[in-house]
Write an enzyme that holds these catalytic residues in place. Structure first.
Site, PDB file in Angstrom:
ATOM      1  N   HIS A 119      62.349  40.931   9.211  1.00 36.08           N
ATOM      2  CA  HIS A 119      61.350  41.986   9.055  1.00 36.08           C
ATOM      3  C   HIS A 119      60.959  42.336   7.621  1.00 36.08           C
ATOM      4  O   HIS A 119      59.893  42.898   7.410  1.00 36.08           O
ATOM      5  CB  HIS A 119      61.822  43.259   9.764  1.00 36.08           C
ATOM      6  N   GLN A 147      71.544  37.455  18.741  1.00 36.40           N
ATOM      7  CA  GLN A 147      71.123  38.840  18.960  1.00 36.40           C
ATOM      8  C   GLN A 147      70.592  38.996  20.366  1.00 36.40           C
ATOM      9  O   GLN A 147      69.716  38.231  20.817  1.00 36.40           O
ATOM     10  CB  GLN A 147      70.063  39.233  17.937  1.00 36.40           C
ATOM     11  N   GLU A 165      68.577  41.438  22.599  1.00 35.97           N
ATOM     12  CA  GLU A 165      67.694  42.591  22.388  1.00 35.97           C
ATOM     13  C   GLU A 165      66.485  42.548  23.310  1.00 35.97           C
ATOM     14  O   GLU A 165      65.427  43.073  22.983  1.00 35.97           O
ATOM     15  CB  GLU A 165      67.285  42.705  20.918  1.00 35.97           C
ATOM     16  N   ASP A 191      64.842  46.926  19.787  1.00 37.99           N
ATOM     17  CA  ASP A 191      64.036  45.988  20.577  1.00 37.99           C
ATOM     18  C   ASP A 191      64.441  46.012  22.042  1.00 37.99           C
ATOM     19  O   ASP A 191      63.590  45.852  22.923  1.00 37.99           O
ATOM     20  CB  ASP A 191      64.143  44.569  20.000  1.00 37.99           C
TER      21      ASP A 191
HETATM   22  C1  3PY Z   1      66.929  46.156  16.843  1.00 36.94           C
HETATM   23  O1  3PY Z   1      67.439  47.263  17.054  1.00 36.94           O
HETATM   24  O2  3PY Z   1      66.020  45.671  17.511  1.00 36.94           O
HETATM   25  C2  3PY Z   1      67.442  45.348  15.752  1.00 36.94           C
HETATM   26  O3  3PY Z   1      67.061  44.209  15.634  1.00 36.94           O
HETATM   27  C3  3PY Z   1      68.425  45.973  14.815  1.00 36.94           C
HETATM   28  O4  3PY Z   1      69.155  45.046  14.155  1.00 36.94           O
HETATM   29 MG    MG Z   2      65.394  43.696  16.755  1.00 39.03          MG
END
Ligand code: 3PY
Ligand code: MG
Length: 252
Positions: free
Chosen positions: A44, A145, A147, A173
């Site tokens: 980001h 990740q 999300e 996310d």
């Molecule tokens: C989110 O909260 O979507 C993130 O990617 C935080 O790291």
């Molecule tokens: Mg995120």
């Protein structure tokens, strides 16, 4: 060479923070404040690129772990990021086992995967080539990740993929994918996070999560997360300045 995989396996809670600013100095100050790992947000931040990230990693290692969050899961990004010599990569939006397998394949040298061989900082520009090739599989962490709702639904299959060293929850996310963007206190989000937490516990895979503040980080540590990123460099600069000004009341 740092060993983040080993650090994750130790069960110790690693408290880190997000790096979004192109400032090795601020990163160093936060290291002095005591953070043990750093989440360099190349997904980001528009002011962080591989070159600036590498400069920051140079000041953070070996005292701390430096992890690059990639913009995407492409082979190009994975190999470039790892060639900086970072201690691990966080891959955003991993939602299927197939995607997780592709990530591991791109991140590991043959015969485990298909990572391409270079001579960059990771390999001491060629001076520690053999050591890095031999040691990186044991030390460099591949972190997926979770999300998206789809990622939560597929969590068991994702955890079955050998080479995924930790799971990291992105609550923002994830809330967006549930249609409740930013509502981090929503019990439905807590339920989704619990599903991931329970699955990680069952498989003994380390769990990480982003926490906007200290109170959330304490709760997550108490519930068993061991890779916690709390707040960000920009947030700490703002909070420090605001706190000082709040205590001063000039006359008149
Ligand atoms: C989110 O909260 O979507 C993130 O990617 C935080 O790291
Ligand atoms: Mg995120």
């Amino acid at each position: 060479m740092n060993n983040l995989r080993g650090g994750l396996g130790s069960g110790d809670v690693l408290l880190g923070t997000l790096i979004t600013l192109d400032s090795p100095e601020i990163a160093l100050l936060l290291q002095k404040a005591g953070f043990s790992w750093f989440f360099l947000d190349l997904e980001h931040s528009a002011v962080l690129d591989l070159k600036s990230a590498q400069r920051i990693i140079e000041v953070l290692q070996p005292a701390s772990y430096a992890v690059i969050r990639l913009p995407d899961d492409s082979e190009t990004w994975i190999k470039h990021a790892l060639d900086t010599g970072c201690d691990g990569v966080i891959v955003p939006h991993v939602s299927t086992a197939q995607q997780a397998r592709a990530v591991v394949e791109r991140a590991k040298y043959p015969p485990v995967g298909k990572r391409s061989v270079g001579i960059s900082r990771a390999q001491g520009y060629g001076t520690s080539f053999k050591e890095y090739l031999e040691g990186s599989g044991e030390s460099v962490a591949v972190i997926a990740q979770i999300e998206d709702v789809e990622g939560v639904e597929n969590i068991h299959d994702i955890l079955d993929v050998p080479g995924i060293d930790a799971i990291f929850i992105g609550p923002y996310d994830l809330s967006g994918s549930m249609g409740i963007l930013g509502d981090l206190a929503n019990p439905l989000l807590a339920e989704m996070i619990d599903r991931v937490r329970t699955a990680c516990k069952e498989r003994a895979v380390p769990l990480g999560i982003f926490c906007p503040g200290a109170a959330a980080a304490q709760k997550e540590a108490d519930r068993g997360a061991t890779l916690i990123a709390v707040g960000s460099d920009a947030g700490y600069v703002f909070a420090g300045g605001s706190a000082a000004l709040a205590e001063i009341q000039p006359k008149g």
